[in-house]
Design a protein around this motif. Structure first.
Motif, PDB file in Angstrom:
ATOM      1  N   ASP A  41       0.825  -1.217   0.000  1.00 60.31           N
ATOM      2  CA  ASP A  41       0.000   0.000   0.000  1.00 60.31           C
ATOM      3  C   ASP A  41       0.855   1.261   0.000  1.00 60.31           C
ATOM      4  N   LYS A  42       1.982   1.183   0.710  1.00 58.83           N
ATOM      5  CA  LYS A  42       2.885   2.338   0.800  1.00 58.83           C
ATOM      6  C   LYS A  42       3.546   2.618  -0.558  1.00 58.83           C
ATOM      7  N   TYR A  43       3.968   1.551  -1.241  1.00 58.83           N
ATOM      8  CA  TYR A  43       4.592   1.676  -2.560  1.00 58.83           C
ATOM      9  C   TYR A  43       3.605   2.281  -3.562  1.00 58.83           C
ATOM     10  N   ILE A  44       2.378   1.758  -3.562  1.00 66.04           N
ATOM     11  CA  ILE A  44       1.352   2.238  -4.498  1.00 66.04           C
ATOM     12  C   ILE A  44       1.018   3.702  -4.228  1.00 66.04           C
ATOM     13  N   LYS A  45       0.792   4.024  -2.971  1.00 65.39           N
ATOM     14  CA  LYS A  45       0.413   5.398  -2.584  1.00 65.39           C
ATOM     15  C   LYS A  45       1.499   6.404  -2.972  1.00 65.39           C
ATOM     16  N   ARG A  46       2.756   6.039  -2.693  1.00 63.24           N
ATOM     17  CA  ARG A  46       3.857   6.968  -2.981  1.00 63.24           C
ATOM     18  C   ARG A  46       4.075   7.135  -4.478  1.00 63.24           C
ATOM     19  N   PHE A  47       3.929   6.043  -5.233  1.00 63.22           N
ATOM     20  CA  PHE A  47       4.065   6.146  -6.691  1.00 63.22           C
ATOM     21  C   PHE A  47       3.031   7.122  -7.249  1.00 63.22           C
ATOM     22  N   ILE A  48       1.786   6.967  -6.820  1.00 63.58           N
ATOM     23  CA  ILE A  48       0.702   7.822  -7.320  1.00 63.58           C
ATOM     24  C   ILE A  48       0.947   9.286  -6.947  1.00 63.58           C
ATOM     25  N   LYS A  58       8.353   9.278 -15.562  1.00 66.83           N
ATOM     26  CA  LYS A  58       8.597   8.189 -14.618  1.00 66.83           C
ATOM     27  C   LYS A  58      10.058   7.980 -14.249  1.00 66.83           C
ATOM     28  N   ASP A  59      11.006   8.519 -15.029  1.00 65.98           N
ATOM     29  CA  ASP A  59      12.404   8.393 -14.606  1.00 65.98           C
ATOM     30  C   ASP A  59      12.599   9.073 -13.250  1.00 65.98           C
ATOM     31  N   ILE A  66      13.433   4.725  -5.449  1.00 65.11           N
ATOM     32  CA  ILE A  66      14.644   3.980  -5.094  1.00 65.11           C
ATOM     33  C   ILE A  66      15.351   4.634  -3.912  1.00 65.11           C
ATOM     34  N   ASN A  67      15.398   5.969  -3.958  1.00 61.38           N
ATOM     35  CA  ASN A  67      16.005   6.747  -2.866  1.00 61.38           C
ATOM     36  C   ASN A  67      15.273   6.565  -1.552  1.00 61.38           C
ATOM     37  N   GLU A  68      13.972   6.798  -1.596  1.00 55.84           N
ATOM     38  CA  GLU A  68      13.152   6.803  -0.381  1.00 55.84           C
ATOM     39  C   GLU A  68      13.054   5.422   0.269  1.00 55.84           C
ATOM     40  N   THR A  75      17.295  -1.452 -10.666  1.00 57.61           N
ATOM     41  CA  THR A  75      17.607  -0.050 -10.962  1.00 57.61           C
ATOM     42  C   THR A  75      16.357   0.719 -11.378  1.00 57.61           C
ATOM     43  N   TRP A  76      16.473   2.036 -11.349  1.00 55.72           N
ATOM     44  CA  TRP A  76      15.337   2.857 -11.798  1.00 55.72           C
ATOM     45  C   TRP A  76      15.092   2.629 -13.289  1.00 55.72           C
ATOM     46  N   GLU A  77      16.169   2.343 -14.046  1.00 57.99           N
ATOM     47  CA  GLU A  77      16.004   2.083 -15.485  1.00 57.99           C
ATOM     48  C   GLU A  77      15.165   0.823 -15.709  1.00 57.99           C
ATOM     49  N   GLU A  78      15.386  -0.190 -14.883  1.00 62.57           N
ATOM     50  CA  GLU A  78      14.616  -1.435 -15.019  1.00 62.57           C
ATOM     51  C   GLU A  78      13.159  -1.229 -14.612  1.00 62.57           C
ATOM     52  N   LEU A  79      12.928  -0.421 -13.597  1.00 60.47           N
ATOM     53  CA  LEU A  79      11.556  -0.099 -13.187  1.00 60.47           C
ATOM     54  C   LEU A  79      10.843   0.686 -14.292  1.00 60.47           C
ATOM     55  N   LEU A  80      11.570   1.630 -14.876  1.00 65.16           N
ATOM     56  CA  LEU A  80      11.000   2.426 -15.970  1.00 65.16           C
ATOM     57  C   LEU A  80      10.674   1.550 -17.176  1.00 65.16           C
ATOM     58  N   GLN A  81      11.575   0.624 -17.491  1.00 66.12           N
ATOM     59  CA  GLN A  81      11.327  -0.270 -18.628  1.00 66.12           C
ATOM     60  C   GLN A  81      10.096  -1.130 -18.390  1.00 66.12           C
TER      61      GLN A  81
END
Length: 224
Positions: A41-48, A58-59, A66-68, A75-81
């Motif tokens: 829930d925390k991941y979803i809320k923060r992304f939104i 999204k980069d 990743i920081n928080e 990596t952030w590149e893999e998440l973005l992909q």
């Protein structure tokens, strides 16, 4: 006489808020091996929150996540992909999208689209909604080199449709980038009502896409 309707995509035809919620939940499941230390829930809320209704690319969003959350093994590149690859699988249309477009086509109304965003990403979403077959022209800001609210992108769409501003109407959800920008070149406007804005000065306001053909018919039956 109105000959063309030009649409925005996100928040107008594509229910982006709902699509994003489904996507980010699926992403968490897909990549849970690397994200499991973060409550879902925390991941979803923060992304939104960071996404800011799509106005932050999204980069930046993934770098911040990743920081928080101290994500280390992906990596952030893999998440973005992952976002670029899978968002299209979670596209949710607003109600009555296809029936509305079919009615406009039956009435010989041309259909255009102008959307800000990355070219292939937006085209993938348009195809996922299965609406590209109804459109006579699609302008995506990255590919055009200009974006809303620049009047040039609206004028370019009208040129491709071979109609004047007075022969067209623009449908969008953003008061400045859609409604005001289209009005600035002389187009009539329909505001697709959303929760985040109030008191938008459009020519027409709709809650549901099914209302649009009625508006076009009404305008075309008025004496000139």
């Amino acid at each position: 006489m109105l000959k063309a309707v030009v649409f925005d995509l996100d928040g107008t035809l594509l229910n982006r808020d709902e699509s994003l919620k489904i996507f980010i939940e699926q992403q968490y499941k897909r990549l849970s091996e690397w994200l499991l230390h973060i409550p879902k829930d925390k991941y979803i809320k923060r992304f939104i929150e960071l996404d800011n209704r799509g106005y932050v690319w999204k980069d930046k969003v993934y770098k911040q996540l990743i920081n928080e959350f101290g994500i280390e093994e992906i990596t952030w590149e893999e998440l973005l992909q992952d976002y670029l690859s899978y968002f299209k699988e979670n596209c949710v249309p607003f109600s009555n999208l296809i029936s509305m477009l079919e009615e406009l086509k039956r009435n010989n109304i041309q259909i255009g689209m102008i959307t800000n965003g990355k070219g292939q990403f937006q085209m993938d979403n348009i195809k996922a909604l299965d609406i590209n077959k109804y459109t006579d022209t699609i302008l995506i800001s990255e590919w055009e080199g200009i974006k809303k609210p620049d009047p040039k992108i609206f004028k370019a769409a009208l040129e491709k449709l071979d109609v004047s501003a007075k022969e067209s109407i623009f449908v969008g959800d953003h008061p400045e980038k859609d409604v005001k920008a289209a009005q600035s070149i002389g187009m009539k406007t329909i505001w697709k009502k959303g929760d985040q804005w109030g008191n938008v000065k459009a020519d027409f306001i709709v809650d549901d896409l099914e209302e649009i053909p009625q508006i076009i018919n009404q305008l075309n039956s008025e004496p000139y």
